[in-house]
Scaffold this motif. Structure first.
Motif, PDB file in Angstrom:
ATOM      1  N   THR A 116      50.429 112.117 -31.580  1.00 50.48           N
ATOM      2  CA  THR A 116      51.855 112.180 -31.881  1.00 50.48           C
ATOM      3  C   THR A 116      52.521 111.052 -31.097  1.00 50.48           C
ATOM      4  O   THR A 116      52.237 110.867 -29.918  1.00 50.48           O
ATOM      5  N   ALA A 117      53.379 110.298 -31.753  1.00 48.69           N
ATOM      6  CA  ALA A 117      54.049 109.175 -31.100  1.00 48.69           C
ATOM      7  C   ALA A 117      55.503 109.103 -31.549  1.00 48.69           C
ATOM      8  O   ALA A 117      55.844 109.529 -32.650  1.00 48.69           O
ATOM      9  N   SER A 118      56.336 108.549 -30.703  1.00 54.74           N
ATOM     10  CA  SER A 118      57.721 108.257 -31.061  1.00 54.74           C
ATOM     11  C   SER A 118      57.779 106.825 -31.580  1.00 54.74           C
ATOM     12  O   SER A 118      57.112 105.942 -31.050  1.00 54.74           O
ATOM     13  N   TRP A 119      58.561 106.605 -32.615  1.00 54.67           N
ATOM     14  CA  TRP A 119      58.744 105.256 -33.136  1.00 54.67           C
ATOM     15  C   TRP A 119      60.186 105.106 -33.614  1.00 54.67           C
ATOM     16  O   TRP A 119      60.875 106.091 -33.854  1.00 54.67           O
ATOM     17  N   ALA A 120      60.604 103.878 -33.719  1.00 58.62           N
ATOM     18  CA  ALA A 120      61.947 103.597 -34.217  1.00 58.62           C
ATOM     19  C   ALA A 120      61.959 102.251 -34.917  1.00 58.62           C
ATOM     20  O   ALA A 120      61.230 101.342 -34.533  1.00 58.62           O
ATOM     21  N   LEU A 129      56.793 101.415 -31.361  1.00 60.47           N
ATOM     22  CA  LEU A 129      56.126 102.699 -31.170  1.00 60.47           C
ATOM     23  C   LEU A 129      55.880 102.913 -29.687  1.00 60.47           C
ATOM     24  O   LEU A 129      55.557 101.970 -28.963  1.00 60.47           O
ATOM     25  N   GLU A 130      56.037 104.168 -29.267  1.00 55.11           N
ATOM     26  CA  GLU A 130      55.802 104.524 -27.873  1.00 55.11           C
ATOM     27  C   GLU A 130      55.054 105.853 -27.839  1.00 55.11           C
ATOM     28  O   GLU A 130      55.465 106.831 -28.456  1.00 55.11           O
ATOM     29  N   GLU A 154      47.572 103.013 -35.375  1.00 55.42           N
ATOM     30  CA  GLU A 154      47.795 102.197 -36.575  1.00 55.42           C
ATOM     31  C   GLU A 154      48.247 103.057 -37.757  1.00 55.42           C
ATOM     32  O   GLU A 154      49.084 102.638 -38.549  1.00 55.42           O
ATOM     33  N   GLU A 155      47.695 104.262 -37.867  1.00 57.11           N
ATOM     34  CA  GLU A 155      48.083 105.174 -38.941  1.00 57.11           C
ATOM     35  C   GLU A 155      49.557 105.574 -38.807  1.00 57.11           C
ATOM     36  O   GLU A 155      50.289 105.633 -39.803  1.00 57.11           O
ATOM     37  N   GLN A 179      52.798 104.711 -41.381  1.00 53.83           N
ATOM     38  CA  GLN A 179      53.790 105.672 -41.845  1.00 53.83           C
ATOM     39  C   GLN A 179      55.199 105.153 -41.588  1.00 53.83           C
ATOM     40  O   GLN A 179      56.100 105.289 -42.433  1.00 53.83           O
ATOM     41  N   ALA A 180      55.390 104.569 -40.412  1.00 49.16           N
ATOM     42  CA  ALA A 180      56.708 104.064 -40.043  1.00 49.16           C
ATOM     43  C   ALA A 180      57.155 102.927 -40.965  1.00 49.16           C
ATOM     44  O   ALA A 180      58.354 102.761 -41.216  1.00 49.16           O
ATOM     45  N   MET A 181      56.214 102.149 -41.459  1.00 49.89           N
ATOM     46  CA  MET A 181      56.555 101.014 -42.325  1.00 49.89           C
ATOM     47  C   MET A 181      56.958 101.442 -43.737  1.00 49.89           C
ATOM     48  O   MET A 181      57.524 100.658 -44.467  1.00 49.89           O
ATOM     49  N   ARG A 182      56.695 102.678 -44.089  1.00 48.44           N
ATOM     50  CA  ARG A 182      57.033 103.133 -45.462  1.00 48.44           C
ATOM     51  C   ARG A 182      58.469 103.459 -45.618  1.00 48.44           C
ATOM     52  O   ARG A 182      59.205 103.838 -44.835  1.00 48.44           O
TER      53      ARG A 182
END
Length: 121
Positions: free
Chosen positions: A16-20, A40-41, A113-114, A118-121
């Protein structure tokens, strides 16, 4: 019976990661915002990746494409340095006006990377 049903569900991803999104308002005051990078953090792991390939920047910004990529690279490098000095995503401020951190999200995946995909979608 319930255990059989539960056993049919896929297992949850391991990470589980935080991203923005890192957002840019190319024309000040226009309200137009583009996601130019993803940050991502996750614990001691931090990543910043570009969201705009060179050919897309050229198509969107024309002759100014390389200049815009330079601004994005400057902000991304600043964020990486912020991470390297113990900073966190939610308290980073871009050195350039019109570039800022968007809403913090949470992602899950089996690899970093996965989650970035997801974040790029």
């Amino acid at each position: 019976m319930l255990q059989q049903l539960i056993g049919q569900f896929p297992t949850l991803p391991e990470l589980t990661a935080s991203w923005a999104p890192i957002r840019m308002e190319p024309i000040p005051g226009s309200g137009e915002k583009l996601t130019v990078a993803i940050a991502l953090e996750m614990g001691n792991t931090q990543k910043v990746i570009s969201a705009i390939p060179h050919d897309v920047a050229q198509a969107i910004f024309g002759k100014q494409g390389d200049s815009m990529l330079g601004l994005i690279a400057t902000a991304s490098t600043h964020l990486r340095n912020h991470f390297a000095h113990g900073g966190h995503l939610q308290n980073w401020r871009s050195p350039l006006s019109g570039i800022y951190v968007g809403d913090l999200e949470e992602g899950q995946g089996d690899t970093v990377e996965e989650i970035l995909e997801q974040a790029m979608r």
